[in-house]
Design an enzyme around this catalytic site. Structure first.
Site, short mmCIF file in Angstrom:
data_model
loop_
_atom_site.label_atom_id
_atom_site.label_comp_id
_atom_site.label_asym_id
_atom_site.label_seq_id
_atom_site.Cartn_x
_atom_site.Cartn_y
_atom_site.Cartn_z
N LYS A 1 2.89 30.78 31.82
CA LYS A 1 2.63 30.34 30.45
C LYS A 1 3.94 29.76 29.95
CE LYS A 1 1.25 31.87 25.82
NZ LYS A 1 0.12 30.95 25.61
N SER B 1 5.34 30.98 21.24
CA SER B 1 5.90 30.84 19.89
C SER B 1 5.54 32.05 19.04
CB SER B 1 5.35 29.57 19.21
OG SER B 1 5.66 28.42 19.95
N ALA C 1 -0.82 26.14 25.46
CA ALA C 1 -0.55 26.56 24.09
C ALA C 1 -1.56 25.87 23.18
CB ALA C 1 0.88 26.19 23.69
N GLY C 2 -2.41 26.65 22.52
CA GLY C 2 -3.43 26.04 21.68
C GLY C 2 -4.40 25.21 22.50
#
Length: 231
Positions: A37, A41, A114-115
């Site tokens: 990953k 954040s 991420a997202g």
């Protein structure tokens, strides 16, 4: 490299729960699985509740927290935005260079984004560009409720426009007493998108190694997944 890239239709859709559960399931099926990953954040990678820690614990990888997540930022924002606030910019070359250093340490990898796939990671690249560079099939994690048909359809069509292979979709977070939209959305998404639904997973009250592993065992079609991604 065998494995897959887990992305989502949005943030907080359960990518890490699904990624870590699949890692544990593959480990349970005698696969030597690693996890990557690259961006995190809003929390320390070493925090016991971090995505990095869950991925490491569930996969039982020997990779360090820094190996799994080389780029971490304090602010809970998109990586590019959070990085700019700290005066750090991560290039695509850095992401791929780190990948090159860890990819041979396992026979297959689960990579988590991420997202969603349009989230900016650097000055000139998005999550979708990393997926394309890694050449791993995508698993899309989607919400179960109203609005998810549109979000999932747009994600699929953008991925297809980029030439990104899609292994399947997992609908995550079905409630104990599903509404009509939760009951009908999976079939509609599969029909509209032309992508297989790999599983429909419940909302977990407590996220532990045991509950996550049981969830993926009971609700994800592992044989279909393994056929789709070659692991």
């Amino acid at each position: 490299m065998r494995g897959f890239f887990v992305t989502g239709t949005d943030t907080e859709v359960g990518k890490t729960v699904i990624s870590s559960g699949l890692a544990a399931l593959l480990k349970d099926n005698n696969r030597h699985v690693g996890v990557y990953k690259p961006f995190l954040s809003g929390i320390s990678r070493h925090h016991p509740d971090s995505d990095t820690s869950l991925l490491k614990d569930m996969s039982q990888t020997s990779l360090s927290h820094e190996d799994i997540t080389p780029f971490a930022f304090k602010a809970p924002l998109a990586p590019y935005v959070a990085g700019k606030l700290e005066g750090k910019t991560v290039t695509m070359e850095e992401v791929l260079s780190h990948w090159g250093r860890i990819r041979e340490k396992h026979e297959c990898f689960i990579v988590e984004g991420a997202g969603g796939i349009s989230v900016p990671l650097g000055e000139d690249y998005l999550v979708s560009h990393v997926i394309k560079a890694l050449q791993l099939p995508m698993i899309i994690v989607a919400r179960p409720r109203l609005g998810t048909i549109n979000h999932t359809f747009l994600t699929v069509k953008y991925a297809e426009s980029m030439g990104l292979p899609i292994a399947g979709i997992i609908i995550n977070g079905i409630s104990d007493s599903p509404d009509e939209d939760e009951k009908t959305n999976p079939e509609m998404i599969e029909r509209l998108c032309g992508v297989p639904i790999l599983g429909v997973t419940p909302k977990l009250a407590n996220v532990t190694k045991e509950t996550v592993l049981h969830m993926v065992k009971d609700h994800i079609n592992l044989s279909l997944l393994m056929n789709q991604v070659g692991v």
